[in-house]
Design a protein around this motif. Structure first.
Motif, PDB file in Angstrom:
ATOM      1  N   UNK A 154       0.802  -1.229   0.000  1.00  0.00           N
ATOM      2  CA  UNK A 154       0.000   0.000   0.000  1.00  0.00           C
ATOM      3  C   UNK A 154       0.831   1.274   0.000  1.00  0.00           C
ATOM      4  N   UNK A 155       2.016   1.248   0.633  1.00  0.00           N
ATOM      5  CA  UNK A 155       2.829   2.459   0.685  1.00  0.00           C
ATOM      6  C   UNK A 155       4.299   2.108   0.815  1.00  0.00           C
ATOM      7  N   UNK A 156       5.145   3.126   0.696  1.00  0.00           N
ATOM      8  CA  UNK A 156       6.585   2.891   0.699  1.00  0.00           C
ATOM      9  C   UNK A 156       7.093   2.477   2.077  1.00  0.00           C
ATOM     10  N   UNK A 157       6.479   2.971   3.123  1.00  0.00           N
ATOM     11  CA  UNK A 157       6.940   2.616   4.469  1.00  0.00           C
ATOM     12  C   UNK A 157       6.692   1.128   4.737  1.00  0.00           C
ATOM     13  N   UNK A 158       5.519   0.638   4.384  1.00  0.00           N
ATOM     14  CA  UNK A 158       5.234  -0.791   4.561  1.00  0.00           C
ATOM     15  C   UNK A 158       6.210  -1.642   3.769  1.00  0.00           C
ATOM     16  N   UNK A 159       6.467  -1.237   2.540  1.00  0.00           N
ATOM     17  CA  UNK A 159       7.399  -1.985   1.697  1.00  0.00           C
ATOM     18  C   UNK A 159       8.810  -1.947   2.268  1.00  0.00           C
ATOM     19  N   UNK A 160       9.258  -0.778   2.698  1.00  0.00           N
ATOM     20  CA  UNK A 160      10.610  -0.663   3.236  1.00  0.00           C
ATOM     21  C   UNK A 160      10.803  -1.443   4.517  1.00  0.00           C
ATOM     22  N   UNK A 161       9.849  -1.350   5.425  1.00  0.00           N
ATOM     23  CA  UNK A 161       9.973  -2.063   6.696  1.00  0.00           C
ATOM     24  C   UNK A 161       9.884  -3.570   6.481  1.00  0.00           C
ATOM     25  N   UNK A 162       8.979  -4.017   5.609  1.00  0.00           N
ATOM     26  CA  UNK A 162       8.888  -5.447   5.304  1.00  0.00           C
ATOM     27  C   UNK A 162      10.191  -5.945   4.704  1.00  0.00           C
ATOM     28  N   UNK A 163      10.724  -5.230   3.720  1.00  0.00           N
ATOM     29  CA  UNK A 163      11.966  -5.662   3.074  1.00  0.00           C
ATOM     30  C   UNK A 163      13.128  -5.658   4.053  1.00  0.00           C
ATOM     31  N   UNK A 164      13.234  -4.619   4.858  1.00  0.00           N
ATOM     32  CA  UNK A 164      14.341  -4.541   5.807  1.00  0.00           C
ATOM     33  C   UNK A 164      14.289  -5.609   6.876  1.00  0.00           C
TER      34      UNK A 164
END
Length: 171
Positions: free
Chosen positions: A81-91
């Motif tokens: 849904x957003x860049x923060x969710x993607x970044x935290x999931x990936x990290x």
């Protein structure tokens, strides 16, 4: 209060559903696989550009576009849904993959986990989220402190320190 009750319900339901070690392994495999897919699609967005429907979605809201367009390029969000969710999931999943790869005995699985961690780390950087740049070192330092007496951990930390020194100071 409602948000915290949702967390409690998720915990209770997960506790009831994931009740054997085999179910936990299957859950972790699924979670790693889906995180890898999200990171791979984020890398695809970075390397080949976003699809026209994604561009039109971002441009439909001027405030959203201002948030997404940073540093002369669009931040990547994969199919989340957003860049923060993607970044935290990936990290966070890059840290999990690295930890699993360090302790894995089978070479093929170890290399797959390292490759997955690499792709997830790239996805983490492509998201452009500042929070995620702390997740990887903090997770590895926490792992170091928890397994300081393990020989493999010391070798990995030493190699990581050499690589970090090379990346930060040599250029």
């Amino acid at each position: 209060f409602k948000r915290y009750m949702v967390y409690v319900f998720v915990y209770v339901i997960s506790y009831r559903l994931i009740d054997t070690p085999q179910r936990f392994r299957n859950f972790m495999k699924f979670w790693l696989y889906m995180s890898f897919l999200a990171a791979a699609y984020g890398c695809y967005q970075q390397w080949f550009g976003m699809l026209p429907m994604e561009i039109s979605y971002i441009k439909s809201d001027p405030i959203e576009y201002k948030l997404m367009f940073q540093g002369g390029m669009l931040r990547k969000f994969s199919f989340l849904s957003d860049v923060v969710s993607f970044g935290v999931l990936s990290g966070s999943m890059a840290v999990v993959s690295l930890i699993l790869a360090i302790s894995e005995k089978k070479k093929k699985r170890k290399y797959l986990l390292f490759f997955g961690a690499f792709i997830m780390t790239l996805g983490m950087f492509y998201s452009g989220t500042r929070t995620t740049t702390v997740i990887l070192p903090a997770g590895m330092v926490l792992y170091l402190f928890m397994t300081i007496r393990n020989k493999t951990t010391l070798i990995t930390v030493f190699a990581s320190a050499i690589i970090a020194f090379f990346i930060l100071y040599i250029p």
